[in-house]
Design a protein around this motif. Structure first.
Motif, PDB file in Angstrom:
ATOM      1  N   GLN A 126      -6.642   5.200  -5.469  1.00 27.66           N
ATOM      2  CA  GLN A 126      -7.693   5.598  -4.747  1.00 27.66           C
ATOM      3  C   GLN A 126      -7.193   7.139  -4.157  1.00 27.66           C
ATOM      4  N   GLU A 127      -7.844   8.369  -4.568  1.00 26.59           N
ATOM      5  CA  GLU A 127      -7.589   9.507  -4.000  1.00 26.59           C
ATOM      6  C   GLU A 127      -8.222   9.296  -2.545  1.00 26.59           C
TER       7      GLU A 127
ATOM      8  N   SER B  61     -13.186  -2.095   0.768  1.00 22.22           N
ATOM      9  CA  SER B  61     -12.282  -1.834  -0.622  1.00 22.22           C
ATOM     10  C   SER B  61     -11.688  -0.532  -0.156  1.00 22.22           C
ATOM     11  N   LEU B  62     -10.800  -0.017  -1.346  1.00 20.80           N
ATOM     12  CA  LEU B  62      -9.888   0.949  -1.052  1.00 20.80           C
ATOM     13  C   LEU B  62     -11.066   2.289  -1.184  1.00 20.80           C
TER      14      LEU B  62
ATOM     15  N   PHE C 146       0.893  -1.415  -0.033  1.00 19.59           N
ATOM     16  CA  PHE C 146       0.040   0.318  -0.141  1.00 19.59           C
ATOM     17  C   PHE C 146       0.904   1.216   0.088  1.00 19.59           C
ATOM     18  N   MET C 147       1.044   1.696  -1.296  1.00 15.81           N
ATOM     19  CA  MET C 147       2.157   2.805  -1.469  1.00 15.81           C
ATOM     20  C   MET C 147       1.234   4.314  -1.472  1.00 15.81           C
ATOM     21  N   GLY C 148       1.718   5.172  -0.750  1.00 16.64           N
ATOM     22  CA  GLY C 148       1.148   6.580  -0.715  1.00 16.64           C
ATOM     23  C   GLY C 148       1.956   7.234  -1.789  1.00 16.64           C
ATOM     24  N   LYS C 149       1.592   8.225  -2.385  1.00 14.23           N
ATOM     25  CA  LYS C 149       1.992   9.173  -3.410  1.00 14.23           C
ATOM     26  C   LYS C 149       1.235  10.482  -3.355  1.00 14.23           C
TER      27      LYS C 149
ATOM     28  N   VAL D 154      -3.320   6.469  -2.862  1.00 16.81           N
ATOM     29  CA  VAL D 154      -2.994   5.320  -2.272  1.00 16.81           C
ATOM     30  C   VAL D 154      -2.979   4.116  -3.381  1.00 16.81           C
ATOM     31  N   ILE D 155      -2.027   3.569  -3.528  1.00 12.89           N
ATOM     32  CA  ILE D 155      -1.741   2.705  -4.573  1.00 12.89           C
ATOM     33  C   ILE D 155      -1.563   1.198  -4.158  1.00 12.89           C
ATOM     34  N   SER D 156      -2.288   0.325  -4.712  1.00 14.11           N
ATOM     35  CA  SER D 156      -1.940  -1.046  -4.074  1.00 14.11           C
ATOM     36  C   SER D 156      -2.408  -1.994  -5.417  1.00 14.11           C
TER      37      SER D 156
END
Length: 465
Positions: A270-271, A298-299, A247-250, A263-265
């Motif tokens: 998802q914003e 869910s995200l 779970f990566m935050g960008k 967040v990218i998984s």
């Protein structure tokens, strides 16, 4: 639960009140005592407990009866009359962690949140996401969760729901984290607080290995190192600066009143928008998203819940603004938390007038130099720090290092700090010093009256007009 009465000695404590609330809601008979009740402090808290149908007694042993089970907090010594009476009656006696661990370990699905800092906020975020997603969790927290506060539940540090979906923060300070066997273990970070680092690493590593899934903060060097002992399939990493995190935050953007990030998984993104400020809270949100994803949320649903997350009492809580001065109440009491709070304050404008009440002489002995460095580093030119004497609740303790010593250490490191023994006198100094645009920050732990002190400052500032 049980037909017999559960008696909580120290029932007003931050970890005891929510546990007593959960047990009472299960249908069990609950009673308790507290030294603050005997001293006439925080009357509203005890009125709330009585409203739940909980009987309260003096802490003199008179409330204990045959057949009861005694539950004690860490602050209760063996010499307290309730404990002495329980021994005389041969009652079953459990510590708060032992009792809580049974509830959590017996649940079909469980999340335990550990770490030096952020665990109350992450627990609150997870609880709110699950509630928002109609999952009806039972949540045990050490802080009041603003989303669940109602006129009839002003001390909402617990949420009563399905006992088979149990979410709780867990504490390492007394080693009791070793009791918990959760389905999902969350580890936010590891830094100097109650124990030496070597012991903390061992406790937290074992905590992660007992869980089916370990959700770990890969941005924290200590936590990342411990993650290496967890089997790859069981390890769920999160972070903003850690390649390989599941779970990566960008694209993190920080503002004075919140933050946003992506967040990218895997193939999903998802914003996320938060109304609680600070990089540390963005990291807390990532932890909550990763944990609830393991429970099938869910995200999109997690982000929708987080957007409406209001935060916790005494976690960067704006108590009010009067005469152009904003008063903030904050739980920060160790170097890591103080660093996070001061960094978040620097996102906004205005001079800082800080009162920090050390939560004991022991913490000053263990991490006094680090506390001084955190304040000196985090304060800007013009900021002022006022230090009352530490919290002291009796017993034998080494008082070699007091608040006068801490003030000297902060000044030696370049900060503006003053020791004023009595808190009331600091209140007068803050009101005398405060000017329009300033921010007064009340910091400290283990003392419910700090919030009352902060609220009184707002009232007195308002009376200036």
């Amino acid at each position: 639960m049980t037909d017999s009465t559960i008696f909580f000695c120290g029932i007003g404590g931050s970890g005891m009140l929510p546990l007593a609330s959960i047990v009472r809601a299960s249908g069990a008979k609950v009673a308790g005592s507290d030294r603050s009740l005997d001293a006439g402090r925080v009357a509203s808290k005890f009125a709330y407990l009585r409203s739940l149908g909980i009987s309260l007694f003096p802490q003199d042993g008179s409330g204990l009866q045959p057949g009861m089970t005694l539950v004690t907090s860490a602050a209760v010594e063996e010499t307290v009359p309730d404990v002495v009476r329980a021994r005389e009656l041969g009652l079953q006696h459990l510590t708060r962690p032992q009792f809580l661990a049974k509830l959590l370990n017996d649940a079909q699905r469980s999340v335990a949140v550990g770490g030096t800092s952020g665990k109350s906020t992450v627990t609150g975020m997870i609880g709110w996401i699950l509630h928002h997603a109609h999952r009806q969790p039972t949540v045990m927290n050490g802080a009041v969760m603003k989303n669940f506060v109602t006129p009839s539940a002003p001390f909402a540090s617990a949420l009563v729901g399905d006992p088979e979906l149990f979410v709780s923060e867990v504490d390492e300070s007394d080693g009791s984290i070793a009791l918990y066997k959760p389905e999902i273990a969350v580890l936010t970070n590891i830094s100097l607080d109650h124990k030496e680092m070597t012991e903390l690493r061992s406790l937290f590593a074992a905590f992660l290995l007992r869980a089916r899934k370990a959700v770990v903060n890969l941005d924290d060097p200590e936590t990342r190192a411990i993650a290496d002992v967890v089997p790859t399939d069981n390890c769920v990493g999160y972070g903003f600066d850690s390649p390989g995190a599941r779970f990566m935050g960008k694209n993190l953007e920080l503002a004075a009143d919140g933050s946003s990030f992506t967040v990218i998984s895997g193939d999903e993104s998802q914003e996320v928008r938060l109304s609680v400020p600070g990089r540390h809270n963005a990291s807390n949100a990532l932890a909550a998203i990763a944990a609830t994803r393991q429970l099938g949320v869910s995200l999109e649903d997690a982000a929708a819940g987080l957007e409406r997350f209001e935060g916790l009492k005494r976690r960067f809580e704006i108590v009010g603004t009067a005469a152009g001065v904003t008063v903030i109440d904050d739980f920060a009491h160790n170097p890591d938390k103080i660093d996070a709070t001061l960094a978040t304050l620097r996102q906004g404008d205005g001079r800082l007038l800080i009162m920090f009440q050390p939560h004991g002489y022991g913490p000053l002995a263990k991490m006094g130099e680090e506390l001084a460095a955190s304040f000196a580093k985090g304060m800007a030119s013009g900021d002022r720090l006022y230090l009352p004497d530490p919290v002291y609740q009796g017993g034998t303790v080494d008082r070699t290092r007091g608040s006068d010593w801490l003030a000297e250490q902060v000044r030696a490191a370049g900060g503006d700090a003053e020791h004023i023994p009595e808190r009331a006198a600091i209140g007068e100094a803050l009101l005398e010093e405060a000017r329009e645009g300033d921010r007064i920050v009340i910091m400290g732990a283990r003392d419910d009256s700090l919030s009352e002190f902060a609220a009184e400052l707002v009232e007195r500032l308002a009376a200036r007009n």
